[in-house]
Design an enzyme around this catalytic site. Structure first.
Site, mmCIF file in Angstrom:
data_model
loop_
_atom_site.group_PDB
_atom_site.id
_atom_site.type_symbol
_atom_site.label_atom_id
_atom_site.label_comp_id
_atom_site.label_asym_id
_atom_site.label_seq_id
_atom_site.Cartn_x
_atom_site.Cartn_y
_atom_site.Cartn_z
ATOM 1 N N LYS A 187 -21.161 -19.158 -22.602
ATOM 2 C CA LYS A 187 -20.289 -20.155 -21.959
ATOM 3 C C LYS A 187 -21.022 -21.499 -21.904
ATOM 4 O O LYS A 187 -22.242 -21.555 -22.078
ATOM 5 C CB LYS A 187 -19.908 -19.703 -20.549
ATOM 6 C CG LYS A 187 -19.271 -18.320 -20.479
ATOM 7 C CD LYS A 187 -17.795 -18.303 -20.858
ATOM 8 C CE LYS A 187 -17.387 -16.911 -21.240
ATOM 9 N NZ LYS A 187 -16.128 -16.410 -20.823
HETATM 10 C C1 LIG Z 1 -15.548 -15.127 -20.320
HETATM 11 C C2 LIG Z 1 -14.230 -15.185 -19.643
HETATM 12 C C3 LIG Z 1 -13.945 -14.395 -18.513
HETATM 13 C C4 LIG Z 1 -14.830 -13.299 -18.014
HETATM 14 O O1 LIG Z 1 -16.135 -13.634 -17.745
HETATM 15 P P1 LIG Z 1 -17.269 -12.485 -17.725
HETATM 16 O O2 LIG Z 1 -18.432 -13.170 -17.106
HETATM 17 O O3 LIG Z 1 -17.496 -12.074 -19.126
HETATM 18 O O4 LIG Z 1 -16.768 -11.366 -16.878
HETATM 19 C C5 LIG Z 1 -12.724 -14.592 -17.880
HETATM 20 N N1 LIG Z 1 -11.823 -15.462 -18.346
HETATM 21 C C6 LIG Z 1 -12.045 -16.214 -19.441
HETATM 22 C C7 LIG Z 1 -11.009 -17.184 -19.889
HETATM 23 C C8 LIG Z 1 -13.252 -16.087 -20.133
HETATM 24 O O5 LIG Z 1 -13.452 -16.826 -21.237
#
Ligand SMILES: *Cc1c(COP(=O)(O)O)cnc(C)c1O
Length: 371
Positions: A187
């Protein structure tokens, strides 16, 4: 798709020092690093409360739990998103109601959203997909009119700014009642494992969320409700404290890379470059093209052969997933999503892309159409 090693190399001495400090401190869980990170992130976002937790999916789940909804209550979200957004709704025995998106921004379409509201609707989860905010002005107006809670899923848009028509600018995740994010390594603000956080300006919700994320415990060993165990490790918090001051620069580097890609693709009849929304800055979690009058899957295969990674986010709309479909939906309800799942392709995008990498990637994309 991402280059986390090069990014780490640039801040390695600082990260290594902080991680060793945590190891020597023995405050591995809920230590001072977590408190300090929550405060620094709250200051950056200009939001009153940041509650760190174990991952982005937990953030969404705990946020929903804090609203005190009843089984069968409906929560509206986008059909074109990562499954976690809808998964937590159904996990809590609430009902996910999926809505079509805007063809240009890929974000939830406010008109469709309003049509999907029923007497059982209690909340909306707009997703700021690929790095730019959904139309929060319209969404907040609808929410106010129908008395609905708004939980922003800002896992892909950390640092993005939304400007309202009165000129006021707010950070993604701080406009609704609650905002949820993920610090998954890839991210825009990623740690070296799993991590997540919830944001709110509401003191009561913040209090409730801290309790729910800690076994429903508000006073030590007194459990007032069923909660979960969802914590951010001190090690991850320490890493995030080093990275947070770089987030603006990381996002700037992503924007630069996106503009360089754009220059090379602009005007190509087979390629539609990512549209910048009017009210939101774009932090390019993904650089996503729409491919027209050509086979997107063949392009992906061609790029793979040239050792260029390219990903399809997302190949299957949520309403077709076995877990969420319940036979309640027809493809015809989601004309835009149905087009997007056939057309979209995301190219490598991260803070460390060089001009020669962009040149190589885009030349290969263009060669595919010329061959
Ligand atoms: C990555 C993501 C999540 C979940 O995050 P995690 O830390 O992997 O549980 C939720 N919503 C969106 C849009 C994402 O891109």
């Amino acid at each position: 798709m991402v280059d986390l090693v090069s990014q780490y190399q640039k801040i390695k001495s600082e990260i290594d020092k902080k991680v060793i400090e945590v190891m020597e401190s023995s405050a591995y869980i809920n230590g001072p690093e977590v408190k300090a990170f929550e405060k620094e992130l709250a200051d950056y976002l200009e939001v009153k409360h940041v509650i760190a937790c174990a991952n982005g999916t937990d953030a969404l789940q705990v946020a929903l739990m804090s609203l005190g909804l009843e089984p069968g209550d409906e929560v509206i979200t986008s059909n074109f998103t990562f499954a976690a957004t809808a998964e937590v709704i159904d996990l809590l025995k609430l009902k996910s109601v999926l809505v079509d998106v805007d063809p240009e921004t890929f974000n939830i379409n406010p008109k469709e959203l309003e049509k999907a509201i029923s007497p059982k609707t209690k909340a909306i989860i707009p997703v700021h997909l690929f790095g730019q905010c959904a139309n929060m002005e319209a969404i907040l107006e609808i929410a106010k009119k129908h008395d609905l809670a708004v939980i922003e899923d800002t896992a892909q848009a950390m640092g993005s700014d939304f400007t309202f028509s009165n000129g006021e600018t707010k950070k993604a995740g701080t406009m609704g009642h609650l905002g949820c994010t993920s610090f998954f390594p890839s991210k825009n603000l990623g740690c070296f494992g799993d991590g997540g956080a919830i944001f709110t300006n509401n003191d009561d919700l913040a209090y409730r969320i801290r309790g729910i994320a800690n076994h429903g415990m508000y006073e030590r060993y007194y459990h007032d409700e069923i909660g979960v165990n969802s914590r951010l490790d001190s090690m991850q918090a320490a890493i995030l404290r080093v990275k947070l001051p770089h987030l603006e620069q990381y996002n700037k580097a992503r924007r630069w890379a996106a503009n360089e890609y754009d220059k090379r693709f602009e005007g190509n009849p087979n390629i539609s470059i990512p549209k910048r929304s009017e009210n939101s800055t774009h932090v390019f979690h993904q650089y996503t093209l729409k491919i027209k009058n050509a086979d997107r899957n063949l392009l992906q295969k061609y790029l793979t052969e040239k050792e260029i990674p390219a990903m399809i986010y997302y190949p299957v709309p949520l309403h077709q997933q076995k877990a969420y479909n319940r036979g309640a939906y027809a493809d015809e309800q989601f004309p835009i999503t149905m087009d997007l799942v056939e057309q979209v392709i995301s190219l490598p995008m991260h803070s460390e892309l060089s001009i020669s990498q962009i040149e190589k990637i885009s030349t290969n994309v263009l060669n595919f159409f010329n061959e």
